[in-house]
Each structure stands twice: as structure tokens, then as C-alpha cells.
Design an enzyme around this catalytic site. Sequence first.
Site, PDB file in Angstrom:
ATOM      1  N   ASP A  20       0.823  -1.275   0.081  1.00  0.00           N
ATOM      2  CA  ASP A  20      -0.069  -0.089  -0.036  1.00  0.00           C
ATOM      3  C   ASP A  20       0.831   1.095   0.001  1.00  0.00           C
ATOM      4  O   ASP A  20       1.798   1.417   0.870  1.00  0.00           O
ATOM      5  CB  ASP A  20      -0.901   0.012   1.271  1.00  0.00           C
ATOM      6  N   ALA A  48       0.718   5.622  -1.442  1.00  0.00           N
ATOM      7  CA  ALA A  48      -0.226   6.935  -1.964  1.00  0.00           C
ATOM      8  C   ALA A  48       0.510   8.092  -2.007  1.00  0.00           C
ATOM      9  O   ALA A  48       1.626   8.377  -1.773  1.00  0.00           O
ATOM     10  CB  ALA A  48      -1.219   7.169  -1.052  1.00  0.00           C
ATOM     11  N   ASN A 106       0.018  10.942  -1.521  1.00  0.00           N
ATOM     12  CA  ASN A 106       0.056  11.804  -0.350  1.00  0.00           C
ATOM     13  C   ASN A 106       1.081  11.294   0.920  1.00  0.00           C
ATOM     14  O   ASN A 106       1.098  12.092   1.723  1.00  0.00           O
ATOM     15  CB  ASN A 106      -1.153  12.279   0.177  1.00  0.00           C
ATOM     16  N   TYR A 107       1.417  10.029   0.632  1.00  0.00           N
ATOM     17  CA  TYR A 107       2.537   9.849   1.604  1.00  0.00           C
ATOM     18  C   TYR A 107       3.896  10.485   1.434  1.00  0.00           C
ATOM     19  O   TYR A 107       4.476  10.044   0.549  1.00  0.00           O
ATOM     20  CB  TYR A 107       2.531   8.142   1.443  1.00  0.00           C
ATOM     21  N   GLY A 108       4.223  11.348   2.225  1.00  0.00           N
ATOM     22  CA  GLY A 108       5.219  12.164   1.944  1.00  0.00           C
ATOM     23  C   GLY A 108       5.416  12.992   0.806  1.00  0.00           C
ATOM     24  O   GLY A 108       6.766  12.885   0.186  1.00  0.00           O
TER      25      GLY A 108
END
Length: 83
Positions: free
Chosen positions: A48, A50, A52-54
Amino acid sequence: METRQLGSSGPAVSRFAFGAMTFGGDTDEAAAHEMLDVYVNAGGTLIDTADNYGSGTSERIVGRWLSARPGVRERILLAMRLL
């Protein structure tokens, strides 16, 4: 690792997913690659990540890890959320 069918007609994936939310933040790239190696070598197949992760760093780290490991991409399912 035990697998389960994803939904009623989807692929079989590992029972445990690997979340890459901390990649590029709390987890540096070298540690992330090591963690992904351990997960896949244990039979993990669902990762998983995305955008918007970091601010996209997680996806870039996973992408570089995949690029350095020919044949692994065909064995895993990437769960990605795009905003």
C-alpha cells in the site's frame, strides 16, 4: 504467507499488506528497501502506498525498489491512492 482472494473475483494476495506510509519520513530509503525485501521474501504480495505519503516520496522509494529487483513487480499488487 497465507493468501486471500481480494474481493469476490480479484487476485489472491497475501493476508498481510505492507503499508509504506512512513517511507521518506520516519523511514529512510535504505531501511524501506530492506523492509520491502523482508516482506516479499516472506511471501508478501500486497503493498500500500499513496501520492500523499511524504508528498509522493513513498511511491518514488517503492518505484526505485521495484526497478532494482527484476521480476518482483509481476509478483505483487500495488494498492495506490491518488488524490
